[in-house]
Design a protein around this motif. Structure first.
Motif, PDB file in Angstrom:
ATOM      1  N   CYS A 200      -5.487   5.115 104.102  1.00 38.93           N
ATOM      2  CA  CYS A 200      -6.471   5.951 104.764  1.00 38.93           C
ATOM      3  C   CYS A 200      -7.783   5.193 104.805  1.00 38.93           C
ATOM      4  O   CYS A 200      -8.024   4.301 104.012  1.00 38.93           O
ATOM      5  CB  CYS A 200      -6.637   7.295 104.076  1.00 38.93           C
ATOM      6  SG  CYS A 200      -7.474   7.204 102.480  1.00 38.93           S
TER       7      CYS A 200
ATOM      8  N   GLY B 270      -7.200  10.836 105.956  1.00 34.65           N
ATOM      9  CA  GLY B 270      -5.937  11.556 106.066  1.00 34.65           C
ATOM     10  C   GLY B 270      -6.071  12.746 106.988  1.00 34.65           C
ATOM     11  O   GLY B 270      -6.899  12.779 107.880  1.00 34.65           O
TER      12      GLY B 270
ATOM     13  N   ASN C 196      -3.639  12.455 102.039  1.00 34.29           N
ATOM     14  CA  ASN C 196      -4.616  11.375 102.015  1.00 34.29           C
ATOM     15  C   ASN C 196      -4.109  10.083 102.630  1.00 34.29           C
ATOM     16  O   ASN C 196      -4.888   9.293 103.123  1.00 34.29           O
ATOM     17  CB  ASN C 196      -5.050  11.089 100.579  1.00 34.29           C
ATOM     18  CG  ASN C 196      -5.834  12.231  99.997  1.00 34.29           C
ATOM     19  OD1 ASN C 196      -5.988  13.269 100.605  1.00 34.29           O
ATOM     20  ND2 ASN C 196      -6.339  12.036  98.802  1.00 34.29           N
TER      21      ASN C 196
ATOM     22  N   GLY D  67      -8.795   5.920 112.544  1.00 40.07           N
ATOM     23  CA  GLY D  67      -7.404   5.643 112.200  1.00 40.07           C
ATOM     24  C   GLY D  67      -6.741   4.614 113.091  1.00 40.07           C
ATOM     25  O   GLY D  67      -5.553   4.361 112.951  1.00 40.07           O
TER      26      GLY D  67
END
Length: 117
Positions: free
Chosen positions: A36, A41, A59, A92
């Motif tokens: 992460c 997360g 997470n 992400g």
């Protein structure tokens, strides 16, 4: 020589493989990893009757880690292509790390340097 470590969403693997083929990268090491970053997360709501409305934080998200060693001149084209193909403008998307490699030795033949790749 440089080592490039690319950590991306699993669905981007085929894009990365295509990019590395285009620059004639001789090989890669691939790992499935969990991690992460700034996205921390995700929050998932449980749907069972006993836990209805219960939220839990996951997470660690699945990622793919690709490691390659390339000629110095190939670093910027790889970085540019990965950003172009893999950026979604959402947290992400991943990271790219670049490090110096002092030496490479092919175990089978003893070749050294770029020839060993």
């Amino acid at each position: 020589m440089k080592e490039i470590i690319i950590i991306v969403r699993p669905e981007k693997l085929e894009d990365i493989k295509h990019i590395l083929d285009e620059v004639n990268c001789g090989g890669m090491t691939l790992s499935t990893v969990m991690g992460c970053g700034t996205q921390k997360g995700m929050v998932e709501e449980q749907g069972t009757r006993e836990l209805k409305g219960f939220q839990t934080t996951i997470n660690l998200l699945p990622k793919i880690r690709i490691e390659v060693v390339v000629n110095d001149r190939d670093v910027e084209p790889i970085i540019s292509a990965v950003r172009e193909k893999c950026a979604t403008d959402h947290a992400g998307d991943g990271k790219i790390f670049v490090r110096n490699i002092e030496e490479v030795v092919r175990i089978r033949t003893g070749e050294r340097g770029f020839k060993a790749l």
